[in-house]
Design a protein around this motif. Structure first.
Motif, PDB file in Angstrom:
ATOM      1  N   ARG A 153      44.681  33.766  34.772  1.00 37.54           N
ATOM      2  CA  ARG A 153      43.304  33.327  35.029  1.00 37.54           C
ATOM      3  C   ARG A 153      42.412  34.556  35.198  1.00 37.54           C
ATOM      4  O   ARG A 153      42.465  35.223  36.237  1.00 37.54           O
ATOM      5  CB  ARG A 153      43.239  32.470  36.292  1.00 37.54           C
ATOM      6  CG  ARG A 153      43.814  31.069  36.115  1.00 37.54           C
ATOM      7  CD  ARG A 153      43.879  30.333  37.444  1.00 37.54           C
ATOM      8  NE  ARG A 153      44.142  28.919  37.215  1.00 37.54           N
ATOM      9  CZ  ARG A 153      43.219  27.966  37.272  1.00 37.54           C
ATOM     10  NH1 ARG A 153      41.970  28.284  37.573  1.00 37.54           N
ATOM     11  NH2 ARG A 153      43.534  26.708  37.032  1.00 37.54           N
ATOM     12  N   PRO A 154      41.581  34.875  34.226  1.00 36.90           N
ATOM     13  CA  PRO A 154      40.726  36.064  34.312  1.00 36.90           C
ATOM     14  C   PRO A 154      39.820  36.084  35.537  1.00 36.90           C
ATOM     15  O   PRO A 154      39.436  37.161  36.006  1.00 36.90           O
ATOM     16  CB  PRO A 154      39.905  35.998  33.018  1.00 36.90           C
ATOM     17  CG  PRO A 154      40.757  35.217  32.078  1.00 36.90           C
ATOM     18  CD  PRO A 154      41.454  34.199  32.928  1.00 36.90           C
ATOM     19  N   ALA A 155      39.481  34.914  36.064  1.00 38.37           N
ATOM     20  CA  ALA A 155      38.574  34.867  37.213  1.00 38.37           C
ATOM     21  C   ALA A 155      39.223  35.402  38.483  1.00 38.37           C
ATOM     22  O   ALA A 155      38.533  35.821  39.416  1.00 38.37           O
ATOM     23  CB  ALA A 155      38.091  33.438  37.447  1.00 38.37           C
ATOM     24  N   VAL A 156      40.558  35.397  38.538  1.00 40.31           N
ATOM     25  CA  VAL A 156      41.257  35.869  39.736  1.00 40.31           C
ATOM     26  C   VAL A 156      41.341  37.392  39.695  1.00 40.31           C
ATOM     27  O   VAL A 156      41.905  37.971  38.766  1.00 40.31           O
ATOM     28  CB  VAL A 156      42.673  35.265  39.829  1.00 40.31           C
ATOM     29  CG1 VAL A 156      43.398  35.817  41.063  1.00 40.31           C
ATOM     30  CG2 VAL A 156      42.598  33.748  39.899  1.00 40.31           C
ATOM     31  N   THR A 157      40.778  38.030  40.697  1.00 38.04           N
ATOM     32  CA  THR A 157      40.753  39.496  40.743  1.00 38.04           C
ATOM     33  C   THR A 157      41.769  40.071  41.723  1.00 38.04           C
ATOM     34  O   THR A 157      42.180  41.223  41.594  1.00 38.04           O
ATOM     35  CB  THR A 157      39.357  39.988  41.147  1.00 38.04           C
ATOM     36  OG1 THR A 157      39.001  39.402  42.416  1.00 38.04           O
ATOM     37  CG2 THR A 157      38.321  39.578  40.105  1.00 38.04           C
ATOM     38  N   SER A 158      42.170  39.281  42.711  1.00 41.61           N
ATOM     39  CA  SER A 158      43.094  39.770  43.730  1.00 41.61           C
ATOM     40  C   SER A 158      43.694  38.580  44.461  1.00 41.61           C
ATOM     41  O   SER A 158      43.392  37.427  44.144  1.00 41.61           O
ATOM     42  CB  SER A 158      42.367  40.692  44.719  1.00 41.61           C
ATOM     43  OG  SER A 158      41.266  40.018  45.306  1.00 41.61           O
ATOM     44  N   TYR A 159      44.535  38.862  45.437  1.00 37.97           N
ATOM     45  CA  TYR A 159      45.082  37.791  46.266  1.00 37.97           C
ATOM     46  C   TYR A 159      45.194  38.265  47.707  1.00 37.97           C
ATOM     47  O   TYR A 159      45.272  39.468  47.983  1.00 37.97           O
ATOM     48  CB  TYR A 159      46.442  37.310  45.753  1.00 37.97           C
ATOM     49  CG  TYR A 159      47.575  38.309  45.865  1.00 37.97           C
ATOM     50  CD1 TYR A 159      48.307  38.455  47.049  1.00 37.97           C
ATOM     51  CD2 TYR A 159      47.941  39.101  44.777  1.00 37.97           C
ATOM     52  CE1 TYR A 159      49.350  39.359  47.151  1.00 37.97           C
ATOM     53  CE2 TYR A 159      48.987  40.007  44.869  1.00 37.97           C
ATOM     54  CZ  TYR A 159      49.684  40.135  46.053  1.00 37.97           C
ATOM     55  OH  TYR A 159      50.714  41.040  46.149  1.00 37.97           O
ATOM     56  N   VAL A 160      45.177  37.297  48.616  1.00 37.73           N
ATOM     57  CA  VAL A 160      45.315  37.569  50.043  1.00 37.73           C
ATOM     58  C   VAL A 160      46.677  37.059  50.492  1.00 37.73           C
ATOM     59  O   VAL A 160      47.106  35.970  50.091  1.00 37.73           O
ATOM     60  CB  VAL A 160      44.190  36.879  50.850  1.00 37.73           C
ATOM     61  CG1 VAL A 160      44.463  36.958  52.347  1.00 37.73           C
ATOM     62  CG2 VAL A 160      42.850  37.512  50.524  1.00 37.73           C
ATOM     63  N   ARG A 161      47.363  37.824  51.305  1.00 34.50           N
ATOM     64  CA  ARG A 161      48.674  37.411  51.796  1.00 34.50           C
ATOM     65  C   ARG A 161      48.520  36.289  52.815  1.00 34.50           C
ATOM     66  O   ARG A 161      47.746  36.403  53.771  1.00 34.50           O
ATOM     67  CB  ARG A 161      49.406  38.590  52.432  1.00 34.50           C
ATOM     68  CG  ARG A 161      50.867  38.282  52.793  1.00 34.50           C
ATOM     69  CD  ARG A 161      51.532  39.474  53.466  1.00 34.50           C
ATOM     70  NE  ARG A 161      52.950  39.234  53.694  1.00 34.50           N
ATOM     71  CZ  ARG A 161      53.919  39.642  52.886  1.00 34.50           C
ATOM     72  NH1 ARG A 161      53.624  40.309  51.787  1.00 34.50           N
ATOM     73  NH2 ARG A 161      55.189  39.381  53.163  1.00 34.50           N
ATOM     74  N   VAL A 162      49.264  35.209  52.612  1.00 33.36           N
ATOM     75  CA  VAL A 162      49.251  34.060  53.511  1.00 33.36           C
ATOM     76  C   VAL A 162      50.505  34.123  54.376  1.00 33.36           C
ATOM     77  O   VAL A 162      51.622  34.047  53.867  1.00 33.36           O
ATOM     78  CB  VAL A 162      49.207  32.732  52.730  1.00 33.36           C
ATOM     79  CG1 VAL A 162      49.277  31.551  53.684  1.00 33.36           C
ATOM     80  CG2 VAL A 162      47.948  32.661  51.878  1.00 33.36           C
TER      81      VAL A 162
END
Length: 327
Positions: A153-162
Motif C-alpha cells: 500500500r503506497p499510502a503507508v509510510t511507517s508503522y507504530v509498534r502495538v
C-alpha cells in the motif's frame, strides 16, 4: 488513537490463533511414547504441522480485511498487488520448514536424556520448546503478512509498534515507537506484539513506555520488570536505561545467516510457477518444457530479507511479487 481498538483486536486475534495451535501441539506431545519419543513424535507430526500451518494461514489471511477496515481502499495500490497468505504458511519466520522446526523439541529432549536428565524433565523441557516454536511461528506469519500488506500500500509510510498489557519489559520500552514501513519487526521468541500502519490520514498517537508503566498494578510491574528495576524506575530512572531494549531482540534471522531465505514452497506454489515463467521468458529453459519436475535453483527470500535488500519501495514490491508474497 493510542493505538486503535482495531489494531489491538487484530493482535489479540492472532494471539488466540497461536495459543490454539500451541494447545493442539501440546496435546500431541503428551501422547508421545516415552520409551521411543523420537519415532513416536515423528509419527504424530502430520496433524501438528496441519494445525500450525492452518493457524499461520488464518493469521495471514486476516491482514487484508484488517487493513481495508482500518485504512479503507488504497487507490494507489495496484490491483495485482494482493497479499498471498499461503506463501507465509508452512515455514517459521526464519524460513525453516515446519517439518524441520517441529522436530527440534524431541531431539532436544533426547539430547538431554543422553546427558543424564530424567525422561520426565527432558520431555517437559521439550514441551516448553515446542510451545515457543509454535507460538512464535504463528505470530511471525501474521506479522510478516502485516508487513507485506503495508508495503503493498503506497499510502503507508511507517508503522507504530502495538504493545499489549502483559508484554515483557523489552517490548514495553519499545511501545509506540515508529519505524519505516520496510524496517524489520524486532521481536523475541513468543513475542505477540503487533504493528499499526501510519498514513497521511491515519496517524495513531503512540502509547509511551511510561504511560504503559503507569497503567500497571504494582504486581504487574514487579512481574514485568523485576523488583530492583521497579525501585529504580519509581525513583526516577528512565525506563529505557533500566531495561536494555535490544537485549534478546532481533529481526527474524536464521542462525546468523546473512540472507534470510527458505527452500519451502520451491517445489510447488506461486514462487515455483513464477520462477518457471520468468526463466522461460528469459530463454533460460526451453519454451516447450513442462513445469512438471521443475525446481527453482534460487533461494526464496523471506519478506524481511526482501525489505533489507530492496533499493526502494518499487524494488521491494517487485521482489515480493517475484517470490510469491503478493499477486
Amino acid at each position: 488513537m493510542s493505538p486503535s481498538p482495531m489494531a489491538v483486536a487484530h493482535a489479540t486475534a492472532r494471539l488466540r490463533l497461536a495459543l490454539a495451535a500451541a494447545r493442539a501441539a501440546r496435546l500431541a506431545w503428551r501422547r508421545v511414547d516415552r520409551d521411543t519419543p523420537g519415532p513416536s513424535w515423528v509419527a504424530a507430526l502430520g496433524p501438528v504441522i496441519a494445525a500450525v500451518a492452518g493457524a499461520q494461514l488464518a493469521a495471514a489471511q486476516s491482514t487484508e480485511p484488517w487493513l481495508e477496515q482500518l485504512l479503507g481502499r488504497d487507490d494507489g495500490k495496484a490491483d495485482s498487488d494482493r497479499l498471498n497468505p499461503a506463501a507465509l504458511a508452512g515455514v517459521t519466520g526464519d524460513g525453516v520448514p515446519l517439518l524441520t522446526a517441529l522436530q527440534i523439541p524431541v531431539w532436544t529432549a533426547l539430547s538431554l536424556v543422553t546427558r543424564g536428565v530424567p525422561v520426565v524433565q527432558a520431555m517437559a523441557r521439550g514441551q516448553a520448546l515446542l510451545d515457543l516454536v509454535v507460538r512464535t511461528a504463528v505470530a511471525d506469519a501474521g506479522r510478516a503478512a502485516d508487513s507485506v500488506g503495508m508495503m503493498a500500500r503506497p499510502a503507508v509510510t511507517s508503522y507504530v509498534r502495538v504493545v499489549e498489557s502483559g508484554a515483557c519489559s523489552r517490548c514495553v520500552v519499545l511501545a509506540g515507537r515508529e519505524y519505516g514501513v520496510s524496517t524489520g519487526f524486532a521481536r523475541h521468541p513468543r513475542c505477540h506484539c503487533g504493528m499499526e500502519p501510519v498514513t497521511r490520514e491515519h496517524q495513531p498517537k503512540p502509547t509511551s513506555p511510561k504511560a504503559m508503566y503507569d497503567a500497571m498494578s504494582d504486581a504487574e510491574r514487579r512481574r514485568t520488570f523485576g523488583e530492583a528495576a521497579v525501585k529504580a524506575i519509581d525513583a526516577g530512572a528512565d525506563i529505557g536505561f533500566v531495561v536494555n531494549a535490544r537485549r534478546g531482540m532481533a529481526t527474524a534471522t536464521a542462525f546468523g545467516r546473512t540472507v534470510q531465505a527458505t527452500s519451502e514452497q520451491t517445489q510447488r506454489g506461486t514462487f515455483r510457477r513464477r520462477e518457471f515463467e520468468r526463466l522461460k521468458a528469459e530463454g533460460a529453459i526451453p519454451s516447450s518444457r513442462s513445469i512438471r519436475g521443475f525446481r527453482p535453483q534460487a533461494a526464496r527470500l523471506m519478506p524481511e530479507e526482501i525489505f533489507r535488500q530492496a533499493e526502494d519501495r518499487e524494488h521491494a514490491v517487485r521482489l515480493l511479487r517475484r517470490y510469491g508474497y503478493i499477486f
